[in-house]
Design a protein around this motif. Structure first.
Motif, PDB file in Angstrom:
ATOM      1  N   GLU A   1       0.840  -1.190   0.000  1.00  0.00           N
ATOM      2  CA  GLU A   1       0.000   0.000   0.000  1.00  0.00           C
ATOM      3  C   GLU A   1       0.878   1.243   0.000  1.00  0.00           C
ATOM      4  O   GLU A   1       2.004   1.235   0.511  1.00  0.00           O
ATOM      5  CB  GLU A   1      -0.911   0.000   1.232  1.00  0.00           C
ATOM      6  N   SER A   2       0.355   2.307  -0.558  1.00  0.00           N
ATOM      7  CA  SER A   2       1.133   3.552  -0.656  1.00  0.00           C
ATOM      8  C   SER A   2       1.410   4.154   0.711  1.00  0.00           C
ATOM      9  O   SER A   2       2.398   4.870   0.898  1.00  0.00           O
ATOM     10  CB  SER A   2       0.381   4.568  -1.525  1.00  0.00           C
ATOM     11  N   PHE A   3       0.548   3.883   1.692  1.00  0.00           N
ATOM     12  CA  PHE A   3       0.713   4.476   3.009  1.00  0.00           C
ATOM     13  C   PHE A   3       1.551   3.603   3.953  1.00  0.00           C
ATOM     14  O   PHE A   3       1.693   3.906   5.125  1.00  0.00           O
ATOM     15  CB  PHE A   3      -0.654   4.725   3.650  1.00  0.00           C
ATOM     16  N   ALA A   4       2.078   2.483   3.446  1.00  0.00           N
ATOM     17  CA  ALA A   4       2.799   1.547   4.306  1.00  0.00           C
ATOM     18  C   ALA A   4       4.043   2.187   4.925  1.00  0.00           C
ATOM     19  O   ALA A   4       4.726   2.992   4.263  1.00  0.00           O
ATOM     20  CB  ALA A   4       3.206   0.316   3.502  1.00  0.00           C
ATOM     21  N   PRO A   5       4.348   1.854   6.178  1.00  0.00           N
ATOM     22  CA  PRO A   5       5.524   2.431   6.867  1.00  0.00           C
ATOM     23  C   PRO A   5       6.826   1.796   6.396  1.00  0.00           C
ATOM     24  O   PRO A   5       7.425   0.979   7.090  1.00  0.00           O
ATOM     25  CB  PRO A   5       5.228   2.103   8.336  1.00  0.00           C
ATOM     26  N   LYS A   6       7.258   2.172   5.194  1.00  0.00           N
ATOM     27  CA  LYS A   6       8.406   1.502   4.586  1.00  0.00           C
ATOM     28  C   LYS A   6       9.722   1.774   5.299  1.00  0.00           C
ATOM     29  O   LYS A   6      10.691   1.051   5.108  1.00  0.00           O
ATOM     30  CB  LYS A   6       8.503   1.897   3.107  1.00  0.00           C
ATOM     31  N   GLY A   7       9.780   2.794   6.097  1.00  0.00           N
ATOM     32  CA  GLY A   7      11.001   3.052   6.841  1.00  0.00           C
ATOM     33  C   GLY A   7      11.186   2.114   8.009  1.00  0.00           C
ATOM     34  O   GLY A   7      12.258   2.033   8.594  1.00  0.00           O
ATOM     35  N   ILE A   8      10.118   1.399   8.358  1.00  0.00           N
ATOM     36  CA  ILE A   8      10.174   0.492   9.505  1.00  0.00           C
ATOM     37  C   ILE A   8      10.186  -0.964   9.043  1.00  0.00           C
ATOM     38  O   ILE A   8      11.053  -1.741   9.422  1.00  0.00           O
ATOM     39  CB  ILE A   8       8.971   0.738  10.440  1.00  0.00           C
ATOM     40  N   PHE A   9       9.205  -1.304   8.195  1.00  0.00           N
ATOM     41  CA  PHE A   9       9.042  -2.691   7.765  1.00  0.00           C
ATOM     42  C   PHE A   9       9.504  -2.891   6.331  1.00  0.00           C
ATOM     43  O   PHE A   9       9.305  -2.024   5.474  1.00  0.00           O
ATOM     44  CB  PHE A   9       7.571  -3.112   7.876  1.00  0.00           C
ATOM     45  N   ASP A  10      10.108  -4.040   6.077  1.00  0.00           N
ATOM     46  CA  ASP A  10      10.379  -4.462   4.708  1.00  0.00           C
ATOM     47  C   ASP A  10       9.247  -5.340   4.189  1.00  0.00           C
ATOM     48  O   ASP A  10       9.032  -5.434   2.979  1.00  0.00           O
ATOM     49  CB  ASP A  10      11.697  -5.247   4.649  1.00  0.00           C
ATOM     50  N   ASP A  11       8.545  -5.981   5.106  1.00  0.00           N
ATOM     51  CA  ASP A  11       7.366  -6.769   4.739  1.00  0.00           C
ATOM     52  C   ASP A  11       6.423  -6.752   5.930  1.00  0.00           C
ATOM     53  O   ASP A  11       6.852  -6.871   7.086  1.00  0.00           O
ATOM     54  CB  ASP A  11       7.741  -8.214   4.389  1.00  0.00           C
ATOM     55  N   LEU A  12       5.120  -6.603   5.642  1.00  0.00           N
ATOM     56  CA  LEU A  12       4.105  -6.627   6.684  1.00  0.00           C
ATOM     57  C   LEU A  12       2.804  -7.090   6.052  1.00  0.00           C
ATOM     58  O   LEU A  12       2.306  -6.467   5.115  1.00  0.00           O
ATOM     59  CB  LEU A  12       3.929  -5.253   7.330  1.00  0.00           C
ATOM     60  N   SER A  13       2.296  -8.222   6.547  1.00  0.00           N
ATOM     61  CA  SER A  13       1.081  -8.797   5.982  1.00  0.00           C
ATOM     62  C   SER A  13       0.182  -9.292   7.103  1.00  0.00           C
ATOM     63  O   SER A  13       0.653  -9.710   8.165  1.00  0.00           O
ATOM     64  CB  SER A  13       1.405  -9.965   5.048  1.00  0.00           C
ATOM     65  N   LEU A  14      -1.120  -9.249   6.836  1.00  0.00           N
ATOM     66  CA  LEU A  14      -2.125  -9.729   7.777  1.00  0.00           C
ATOM     67  C   LEU A  14      -2.908 -10.859   7.120  1.00  0.00           C
ATOM     68  O   LEU A  14      -3.350 -10.736   5.977  1.00  0.00           O
ATOM     69  CB  LEU A  14      -3.067  -8.602   8.181  1.00  0.00           C
ATOM     70  N   ARG A  15      -3.106 -11.978   7.845  1.00  0.00           N
ATOM     71  CA  ARG A  15      -3.849 -13.129   7.335  1.00  0.00           C
ATOM     72  C   ARG A  15      -5.031 -13.453   8.251  1.00  0.00           C
ATOM     73  O   ARG A  15      -4.915 -13.362   9.480  1.00  0.00           O
ATOM     74  CB  ARG A  15      -2.947 -14.367   7.269  1.00  0.00           C
TER      75      ARG A  15
END
Length: 993
Positions: free
Chosen positions: A629-643
């Motif tokens: 997503e465009s709003f993802a905290p890319k400075g913190i996470f390299d990958d983040l997913s919810l299942r």
């Protein structure tokens, strides 16, 4: 990716042929590519001068490559399936060695799922995968040992330390009471039966032995990957077979340039722990302290009976494989031989296997044919050890309780016998008990690409085994004076007559499956996969027993059943069941941000009543890739997913025909009804739901996942017994209530140090689990039989409302009073509920180090929150045993216990089983063979298994599960004269040619 590699090779070969003069001026670079974790060579790595370049090289069997590059080339790029791409500057070098890192840390690892593969980062369900570099190392008899302790939510509890022994494998808890809790095993696409292929010791005068491991026919060295489907969204594609999870085993396949691989392992094993028994002098002193006449039982010897049955032993394992690819034909042929000797004399396992994996692509990959064939021969050698021996005990019981002043033999060379206690050396040497198991597992597949997006696949699988177990008793064996009743007829005693028995088991499992798969991908990273299929499977099970008595040779251990003169009537059983299934699955990804998996499977089983043959099992899972997503905290996470996931699966693991009236003919000519008919018998169903988070931080150097799961099993299949007299003894029913398992899983991988010469990786997982029984109301089911003199009919566990499965229910013991008698505050006959045998917490920690050509792996695992009932101590280790001339352990011999104190089933013998084990340590070295033309790779490794344990449990080992069922209701966590566990050191060599 493999097709691309093949095209690269072909293009490069033509280019070399046509352009050799021009290339003569180019620079040649050589080197070797290895796995960064363990230093093993990587075969089939693509090496090019730039990303996307069409020419290059492929690494060979030892991981080496040779590439000619233009003088203007600046770098080399290395690509390999399952590993992160690596670009290295040339900087004028003519030799470049690299180590590639598994891409699993970036969640790009490809894992096997039902009827296909997926990247971990695209999996909506909970799927765990282990490759060869993650497996437990050393002396491995069965595949379950490869993953023991390695995967969150998966517990593997061996029945004993015997080579090839069975194990209890539970994925996210135990849900069934009677219908089985083992997962479904799928080997190269063929679902195999969990039925025991080997005969039990039905003819034994000292009780029944546990079933053998159903996977011992498979060579662990042939396995390339094990994937575990844990939740319903992942396992529902297998419907009725996936209620307890699914274990997918993929064997090694051929690759271009693979060549010959050879490995040899030599192991040295000794007992990791022994019972702490009294010596002869201590024993006489202890007997005298009870007031008994020590001189009357002193026979003058000083015999360590454990020394008489235990041994230090060497074992060997050999593996040879050859593979490659030419044109559209990819193949691998392998063979193995295992000779694993047990630490108890005259016990062990020998196994030979031959495997062929082949794939032929035709018409530019429009048609693919694949063949997987495994043939194996397993020979088990059994020591006389059983689960439910009488007061004399089987081999271990006889050993630990026997008077240490007794000699092994009399002066005339015959075995010493006091008229009551069995002589363990007599038992070992006058018994011959072995089996021979031949098994063939074959799978033939055809894939046709009907259109660009539509593929048909048909498969036929056949799993067939024939087991013959021969058991012979010498007429001179002493103490086997009892008889037993088998199907209405009484057997004679063995001592003085001898006995020969042949037990035969034939298992057949045929399956055919047809699937259609539609794949569509769009340029915006959206994709759609639709799978539809049909499956038909038939199971056949035949067994018969031929027992004979009275040999013509009174002073010889005869090993020919035809030599015995008095036959017992032959008896056996035959069963057949069928499973028909329809299934469909949709995988949809929208712009690689929102992923959905929807599955439905309808199963029809001949085992159930006519009113409930079919059941439908749906599942749904979604995944949100937040980082896309465009709003993802890319400075913190390299990958983040919810299942999120929800689904239902079924269980039909119980004997056939139980919805029908079942009659049995006895050996006296009569017949009786075994079970009443129940046409309303229906599927046991498990409902799962859960949620998970996947994450990666610090440039993918730290990756992990957190999962919550909740699964509830209802309509529990159960064999209900009636109070006699009654028209029939039992009926199969569906019990009310639920068994609920809920918990939390956590997995973490850390690339702690990633230097050019030194690396350190850490892998950790842990699971919190809570098991509970709901809605049972007044129903209480007993199990956990306790063996020992005066303990006939005793039990230790119950299944009861609002308590976990396998909760211990025994009398409360509060030590000894001033007169040395047990204190039971609630009364000696009042049983109270205690803890459960199911663990509440499991964890494992793996540290992998590399330094140059060296690598070191250290694996620890821990299990807490469970109890063990020490039936061995209950039966043998109380002070009153000294009065009857039996040995005891050192911790009870000189206590103030009154010798007349009873050995009541109580919390005296119930202990916490918590432990931390140093399970596996491997030190390896990979040799650099720059000038060798014959040996392409060579690696040596030293592995230690079961090196140390921290526990307060007083028995030999808390990780034990002897089968002590009552009316076939399984037990858990009972220790009774089990085969001891070994401590093993293995030196291994692996070479590529």
């Amino acid at each position: 990716m493999q097709i691309k590699h093949l095209l690269n090779v072909c293009f490069f070969a033509v280019f070399l042929f046509l352009m050799e003069p021009a290339m003569a001026q180019n620079k040649v670079i050589t080197g070797k590519v290895t796995d960064k974790k363990d230093g093993s060579p990587l075969i089939g790595v693509s090496v090019v001068t730039a990303v996307g370049a069409s020419g290059g090289a492929i690494t060979t069997a030892d991981g080496s490559y040779r590439i000619s590059v233009p003088s203007t080339a600046k770098s080399l790029t290395f690509t390999y399936v399952g590993y992160s791409n690596l670009t290295v500057p040339i900087n004028g070098q003519s030799q470049i060695n690299v180590s590639m890192e598994s891409a699993s840390k970036a969640l790009n690892e490809v894992v096997v799922v039902g009827y296909g593969t997926q990247r971990v980062k695209d999996a909506t369900g909970s799927v765990a995968s282990l490759s060869t570099k993650d497996f437990n190392k050393g002396q491995i008899a069965t595949p379950d040992q490869l993953l023991q302790g390695r995967i969150a939510g998966v517990t593997v509890t061996p029945g004993s330390g015997e080579p090839g022994s069975g194990a209890s494998i539970n994925i996210r808890g135990t849900g069934s009471i009677r219908a089985g809790n083992d997962p479904l095993y799928v080997i190269d696409g063929v679902p195999v039966s969990n039925d025991s292929y080997a005969a039990s010791s039905a003819a034994s005068p000292i009780g029944m032995s546990s079933a053998r491991n159903p996977l011992s026919f498979l060579n662990p060295a042939d396995i390339e990957n094990i994937s575990v489907l844990k939740d319903a969204s992942a396992s529902a594609i297998y419907g009725s077979r996936g209620a307890n999870g699914v274990v997918l085993i993929t064997t090694r396949k051929g690759r271009k340039g693979q060549g010959i691989q050879f490995s040899e392992n030599t192991s040295y094993s000794t007992a990791a722990n022994r019972y702490k028994l009294l010596s002869a002098s201590q024993f006489l002193q202890a007997v005298a302290a009870t007031g008994a006449d020590a001189d009357a039982i002193n026979k003058g010897a000083n015999t360590n009976w454990q020394d008489q049955i235990l041994r230090k032993v060497f074992s060997q394992n050999f593996n040879l494989g050859f593979g490659g690819a030419t044109g559209g034909f990819v193949y691998r042929v392998s063979g193995s031989y295992d000779d694993q000797n047990g630490i108890i004399k005259k016990s062990g396992l020998k196994r030979g296997t031959v495997r062929i994996n082949a794939t032929q692509s035709l018409y530019k990959d429009v048609v693919k044919l694949d063949l997987n064939v495994l043939g194996s021969n397993v020979k088990n050698v059994y020591a006389p050890i059983t689960n439910n021996a009488g007061f004399q005990g089987s081999l271990i019981g006889a050993t630990i309780g026997l008077n240490p002043t007794y000699p092994v033999k009399n002066p005339d060379g015959t075995y010493y016998y006091d008229g009551s206690s069995l002589n363990p050396v007599d038992m070992l040497n006058n018994t011959w008990d072995r089996d021979n198991v031949d098994r063939v597992l074959a799978n033939l597949g055809l894939s046709v690409k009907l259109t660009r997006n539509l593929t048909y696949r048909g498969t036929y699988g056949n799993d067939y085994s024939l087991a013959k177990r021969y058991t012979f008793y010498d007429p001179r064996i002493q103490g086997y004076t009892s008889s037993s009743t088998i199907r209405g007829k009484t057997t004679p005693a063995i001592s003085g007559t001898g006995m020969g028995a042949l037990q035969t088991v034939k298992l057949g499992n045929e399956i055919t499956e047809q699937t259609l798969t539609y794949d569509k991908k769009w340029t915006d990273n959206s994709s759609l996969t639709i799978l539809g299929g049909y499956s038909y499977q038939v199971f056949n099970n035949k067994s018969f027993n031929d027992i004979r008595y009275k040999t013509s040779q009174a002073n010889v251990l005869v090993k020919n059943i035809n030599d015995f003169q008095n036959p017992f009537p032959v008896f056996g059983d035959t069963s057949r069941s069928k499973l028909q299934s329809y299934y469909a699955r949709i995988n949809y990804s929208f712009k690689d941000r929102y992923l959905l998996t929807a599955t439905v499977r309808t199963d029809g089983s001949s085992k159930f009543g006519k009113n409930n043959h079919y059941a439908t099992f749906p599942a749904l899972a979604v995944k949100w890739k937040i980082m896309n997503e465009s709003f993802a905290p890319k400075g913190i996470f390299d990958d983040l997913s919810l299942r999120l996931n929800y689904g239902k699966t079924g269980n039909q693991e119980f004997p056939p025909y139980q919805s029908l009236p079942v009659w049995q003919y006895d050996l006296a000519g009569g017949s009786s009804q075994l079970y009443a008919a129940n046409p309303d018998l229906k599927w046991e169903t498990t409902t799962n739901y859960g949620a998970g988070i996947d994450f990666a931080i610090f440039n993918n150097r730290v990756t992990g996942s957190i999962d919550y799961f909740n699964k509830s099993t209802k309509d529990l299949l159960f064999l209900k017994y009636f109070a006699q007299p009654a028209p029939f003894p039992a009926i199969w029913v569906n019990l009310p209530g639920n068994v609920v398992n809920k918990g939390l899983e956590f997995g973490l991988s850390v690339a702690a140090v990633q230097g050019t010469k030194f690396t350190w990786d850490v892998n950790y997982n842990m699971t919190f689990l809570k098991n509970n029984v709901k809605g049972f109301e007044q129903l209480v089911v007993q199990t956990g039989a306790i063996s020992g003199q005066g303990l006939s009919g005793a039990f230790s566990q119950v299944i009861q409302n609002n308590y976990p499965l396998f909760t211990f229910k025994v009398a409360q013991y509060n030590g000894l009073d001033k007169d040395g008698f047990g204190i039971y505050p609630n009364g000696i006959d009042v049983q109270t509920l205690q803890g459960s045998a199911l663990p509440k917490f499991t964890a494992s920690l793996t540290n992998n180090f590399t330094y140059g050509n060296w690598n070191l792996s250290v694996f620890l695992n821990a299990v807490t929150g469970f109890y063990i009932y020490d039936n061995t101590a209950n039966a043998y280790f109380y002070r009153g045993s000294l009065l009857t001339g039996h040995n005891v352990s050192t911790d009870v011999a000189f206590t103030n216990e009154n010798p007349l104190n009873s050995g009541q089933v109580s919390t005296r013998w119930l202990e916490k089983g918590d432990f931390v084990r140093l399970s596996n340590v491997t030190l390896g070295y990979t040799f650099q063979l720059k000038n060798s033309k014959f040996i392409k790779s060579l690696r040596a490794a030293l592995t230690g298994q079961n090196l140390a344990i921290i526990t307060s449990y007083k028995g030999l080992d808390p990780e034990i599960n002897v089968n002590k069922d009552i009316n076939s209701v399984p037990s858990r966590g009972i220790d009774y004269t089990a085969y001891p566990k070994a401590r093993t050191y293995t030196f291994g060599l692996t070479a590529g040619f």
